[in-house]
Motif scaffolding. Structure first.
Motif, short mmCIF file in Angstrom:
data_model
loop_
_atom_site.label_atom_id
_atom_site.label_comp_id
_atom_site.label_asym_id
_atom_site.label_seq_id
_atom_site.Cartn_x
_atom_site.Cartn_y
_atom_site.Cartn_z
N SER A 1 25.61 20.18 -56.80
CA SER A 1 25.30 21.44 -57.47
C SER A 1 23.94 21.31 -58.14
N GLU A 2 23.20 22.40 -58.11
CA GLU A 2 21.93 22.41 -58.82
C GLU A 2 22.14 23.06 -60.18
N VAL A 3 21.56 22.47 -61.19
CA VAL A 3 21.66 22.98 -62.56
C VAL A 3 20.25 23.23 -63.08
N ASP B 1 19.10 22.30 -66.04
CA ASP B 1 18.60 21.14 -66.77
C ASP B 1 19.64 20.03 -66.68
N ILE B 2 19.34 18.97 -65.97
CA ILE B 2 20.27 17.86 -65.77
C ILE B 2 20.65 17.19 -67.09
N GLU B 3 19.81 17.36 -68.11
CA GLU B 3 20.08 16.78 -69.43
C GLU B 3 21.11 17.59 -70.21
N ASP B 4 21.38 18.82 -69.77
CA ASP B 4 22.32 19.71 -70.45
C ASP B 4 23.73 19.41 -69.95
N LEU B 5 24.45 18.56 -70.68
CA LEU B 5 25.78 18.13 -70.25
C LEU B 5 26.73 19.30 -70.07
N GLU B 6 26.71 20.25 -70.99
CA GLU B 6 27.61 21.40 -70.90
C GLU B 6 27.32 22.22 -69.63
N GLY B 7 26.07 22.47 -69.35
CA GLY B 7 25.69 23.20 -68.14
C GLY B 7 26.05 22.44 -66.88
N THR B 8 25.88 21.13 -66.93
CA THR B 8 26.23 20.29 -65.79
C THR B 8 27.73 20.35 -65.53
N LEU B 9 28.52 20.22 -66.58
CA LEU B 9 29.97 20.23 -66.43
C LEU B 9 30.50 21.58 -65.94
N ILE C 1 19.97 17.95 -59.66
CA ILE C 1 21.11 17.97 -58.74
C ILE C 1 22.21 17.06 -59.29
N VAL C 2 23.41 17.62 -59.37
CA VAL C 2 24.60 16.88 -59.81
C VAL C 2 25.42 16.56 -58.56
N THR C 3 25.84 15.31 -58.43
CA THR C 3 26.69 14.90 -57.31
C THR C 3 28.10 14.69 -57.83
N TRP C 4 29.06 15.33 -57.16
CA TRP C 4 30.47 15.21 -57.52
C TRP C 4 31.23 14.51 -56.41
N PHE C 5 32.16 13.62 -56.80
CA PHE C 5 32.99 12.87 -55.85
C PHE C 5 34.46 13.15 -56.09
N SER C 6 35.21 13.22 -55.01
CA SER C 6 36.68 13.23 -55.08
C SER C 6 37.19 12.29 -53.99
N LEU C 7 38.36 11.75 -54.24
CA LEU C 7 39.08 10.98 -53.22
C LEU C 7 40.42 11.67 -53.01
#
Length: 177
Positions: A76-78, A80-88, A167-173
């Motif tokens: 996902s693109e955000v 501001d990668i430094e903005d934890l709330e926006g990233t989450l 860019i935020v990278t998310w993983f699931s198994l």
């Protein structure tokens, strides 16, 4: 499982990459769990996190009882990668894709055990430790809560997980049998 049909269905989801492998290839480490205990505010507050998920050894045994694994990656693109709330805030999209992929497997009669991102965020306040999980069919424990080195798996398959920029990278198994 009809893997060809399943992969056709997966291709319709906004997944950046996926990999099938055997759970015997997973690496478990108590050091991963230690990060949960020392650095995560969710420790001890959710059924998706330690200590509610069990010890690393119990998690390892549970995971290895499912012989197969599917690693799912979304990005996902955000702003501001430094903005934890926006990233989450982008996490819910990944969680929905994980739910859809698990449902596709389950529709083929496959038993699944999904592990996903961070702590569960379905309820405003988790019932842990005073009561049972209100949504056990939708609550996916965190990959790291099980002591799994997901980066080890990503590197093994040549997955670029540090895309840079915002860019935020998310993983699931999704473990299955």
């Amino acid at each position: 499982m009809n893997q060809e049909a399943f992969e056709r269905q997966l291709s319709e989801l906004p997944i950046v990459q996926y990999e099938f492998f055997e759970t015997a290839e997973l690496t478990f480490s108590p050091r991963v769990r230690m990060v949960c205990e020392t650095d995560c505010a969710c420790y001890g507050t959710s059924w998706a996190c330690p200590p509610a998920v069990g010890t690393v050894e119990e998690c390892r045994d549970r995971c290895l009882s499912y012989p197969h694994a599917l690693l799912l990656i979304t990005m996902s693109e955000v702003d501001d990668i430094e903005d934890l709330e926006g990233t989450l805030e982008t996490r819910s999209g990944h969680e929905e894709i994980t739910r859809q992929a698990a449902a596709l497997l389950q529709a083929q009669g496959v038993e699944t055990y999904p592990l996903s991102t961070e702590s569960c965020a379905i309820c405003k306040r988790c019932a842990y430790p005073d009561g049972p999980c209100r949504h056990p069919d939708r609550m996916y424990p965190c990959v790291e809560s099980h002591g799994i080195l997901v980066i080890d798996v990503a590197e093994r398959f040549g997955i670029e997980f540090q895309a840079g920029g915002n860019i935020v990278t998310w993983f699931s198994l999704i473990l299955y049998r």
